[in-house]
Design an enzyme around this catalytic site. Structure first.
Site, PDB file in Angstrom:
ATOM      1  N   SER A 147      -7.400   3.576  -1.296  1.00 54.80           N
ATOM      2  CA  SER A 147      -7.867   2.461  -2.101  1.00 54.80           C
ATOM      3  C   SER A 147      -8.813   2.945  -3.189  1.00 54.80           C
ATOM      4  O   SER A 147      -8.445   3.757  -4.020  1.00 54.80           O
ATOM      5  CB  SER A 147      -8.521   1.411  -1.195  1.00 54.80           C
ATOM      6  N   ASP A 301      -4.666   1.549  -5.704  1.00 52.73           N
ATOM      7  CA  ASP A 301      -3.443   1.118  -5.023  1.00 52.73           C
ATOM      8  C   ASP A 301      -3.069  -0.320  -5.364  1.00 52.73           C
ATOM      9  O   ASP A 301      -2.159  -0.894  -4.769  1.00 52.73           O
ATOM     10  CB  ASP A 301      -3.533   1.323  -3.509  1.00 52.73           C
TER      11      ASP A 301
END
Length: 573
Positions: A147, A301
């Protein structure tokens, strides 16, 4: 330290570990005792967003063997859970160092266990993976991503058949399966006949459903007049967001070219996190240059989004995650109401640390509001637990939102389209998103939040975080900014205590290491160790009535001063 050295020495076995790993571990043993301890003092564990960690050799690191062990455990569990089915998994990866290599190693392990592995041959957004699990009728999905964590991190998110991340009981059962494995039991030899690379048809199916779920009859003229600046922050959203907006009819998209190239080093930012104002500096510059109505950025992401809008003075102003979530929720509720789709069988969801305004807003429409623990896996679980209810949308303060249930995780792609629809319709009516937000404050109360995240790295940091939570439980706060505490929710014990009449009741959500304090005037302070980063987070919410737009700046300054007083009082500045 003796146990750590013994664990490390087991990684010197060349029959199990490759030469590079053996050499790296030997170097740690010989010359770097501190990092040796960090690498081996524990096994890397699943948190709220899966498993994330620093890349390198060791049981507490992301590497071929820790990922391989997880994958082997999941393969074993799938075989037990679905004994008579041809098992299928979907795999995606982001822009980070080693993500592609790790993804294909994961595919190799699944295929070696006679499981069909569908893999995206190039980086793709996490919400596409969540979507693909259901779209391809898979039993589970894996995405290799950390992330918005720093460049040295990578991670491994696991999704179940419904497209949502792992939740009880599957998570605990899979962890038990993994923990009983030895590294020499991992099957790394790929069966290439069972590895299939996906083509653009899966992308297009996703885009079609994004447009179906995120579009709301916005006139073409309104779309043509909306000016958008966008940055992918070197991440995956560049692969789908521009195409989605173009197909949805938005032509005036300006892309931050310096950040359009996927790059795991994230060379133009300190942190690729849209929660951090610094991350959107280049996008804001482009927005000013192009006179954009809206500035949007996503994390690597593409499951979180940050936005900036024009304020009352016409300047670009960053919104926080709570504000963005409230705006999107209000727009969805308005659209459902216009279409006469609200019939008391719908719900909106958010998390226990998000703004209380979500409940006030949702219930004003007569729609049921549900709260979960932090993390979209819990919101996805609510969708599964209440099949009789239609999920309108929901989010959390950390810049994530989900529109409908076709994706079962936070989804920046659909959320971006939703924000554009809202902004275009408002602009066509002579209004801005900022003015809309102020009107919502007038209608429902002005709720203002602040997040303070204290970074505490390593073994010492983990102990410090633990002791802070122990202290808050043993010596609970009695007042906040002069206001008496009237309710304490302890999600670790699942007990809520009313401090006024000393009664208590059981909390309905699963146990978690979270404490929330409420005052007599509606101030809320939550303390929670992060499940994916070495941080302890404090979420503070205050509120006030707002009677008219002209009072907005004064009330905002008063609430900001109150938030700052609370931060100082708690000693977390």
């Amino acid at each position: 330290m003796k146990i750590v050295i013994e664990k490390a020495k087991s990684w010197l076995d060349k029959h199990i570990f490759d030469e590079q790993t053996v050499n790296e571990v030997q170097e740690l043993i010989s010359n770097d005792p501190k990092n040796l301890e960090e690498a081996f003092y524990k096994n890397l564990a699943f948190g709220t967003g899966g498993m994330r960690g620093v890349m390198g050799a060791g049981t507490n690191r992301i590497n071929k063997y820790t990922l391989g062990k997880n994958t082997q455990g999941i393969a074993n569990y799938l075989k037990k859970s679905f004994p008579n089915e041809q098992l299928k998994v979907a795999i995606a990866y982001d822009c980070r160092h080693n993500s592609k290599k790790f993804a294909y190693e994961v595919a190799s392990v699944f295929s070696a266990n006679r499981i069909q592995a569908y893999i995206f041959p190039e980086l793709r957004p996490t919400p596409l993976l969540s979507y693909s699990v259901k779209h391809l009728d898979c039993h589970c999905g894996i995405v290799l991503t950390a992330s918005h964590n720093p460049p040295e991190y990578n991670g491994y998110k696991v999704y179940w058949k419904d497209g949502g991340q792992l939740v009880p009981p599957q998570d605990h059962e899979i962890i038990a399966e993994i923990e009983q494995l030895q590294f020499n039991e991992i099957k790394f030899e790929a069966n290439h006949e069972l590895i299939k690379e996906l083509d653009e048809t899966t992308d297009q199916a996703f885009i079609n459903d994004v447009i179906k779920n995120g579009s709301f009859s916005t006139p073409t003229e309104a779309k043509n007049k909306l000016n958008i600046a966008f940055t992918s922050l070197h991440g995956t959203s560049i692969t789908l967001v521009p195409q989605t907006l173009k197909q949805a009819g938005y032509k005036n998209l300006h892309i931050v070219e310096e950040q359009a190239e996927p790059n795991g080093k994230f060379p133009t930012v300190k942190s690729p996190n849209p929660e951090e104002p610094e991350a959107l500096e280049l996008a804001l510059k482009l927005g000013k240059k192009t006179n954009s109505d809206l500035v949007i950025g996503t994390d690597p992401d593409s499951d979180r989004l940050g936005i900036a809008v024009r304020d009352l003075q016409g300047e670009l102003q960053l919104l926080n995650g709570n504000q963005t979530m409230v705006l999107m929720t209000a727009f969805l509720l308005e659209q459902w109401q216009k279409k006469s789709k609200l019939n008391q069988s719908e719900f909106v969801a958010s998390t226990i640390v998000s703004t209380p305004m979500m409940r006030v807003l949702t219930e004003s429409y007569g729609v049921e509001y549900k709260e979960s623990l932090t993390g979209f896996k819990w919101i996805a679980k609510l969708i599964k637990d209440y099949p009789e209810l239609n999920f309108i949308g929901g989010g959390e303060e950390s810049f994530g939102f989900m529109v409908g249930d076709f994706v079962r995780d936070k989804d920046a792609v659909t959320s971006i389209l939703l924000v554009c629809e809202m902004a275009a319709q408002l602009k066509a009516n002579g209004l801005s998103l900022y003015e809309k937000l102020i009107q919502l404050y007038i209608d429902h109360g002005y709720f203002k939040e602040k997040l303070v995240a204290l970074v505490k790295k390593g073994i010492e940091g983990a102990e410090e975080i633990k002791q802070k939570m122990v202290s808050l439980r043993q010596q609970p706060i009695e007042t906040i900014d002069g206001e008496k505490i009237v309710l304490i929710e302890d999600y670790q014990t699942s007990i809520a205590t009313n401090k006024q009449d000393h009664s208590s009741y059981t909390l309905s959500v699963p146990k978690s290491n979270v404490l929330i304090f409420y005052t007599e005037n509606g101030t809320k302070v939550a303390a929670r160790p992060s499940g994916t980063e070495p941080k302890i987070k404090f979420y503070i919410s205050v509120n006030s009535a707002l009677s008219k737009k002209e009072d907005f700046n004064e009330v905002s300054l008063n609430l900001e001063a109150k938030l700052n007083r609370i931060v100082t009082e708690l000693g977390i500045a």
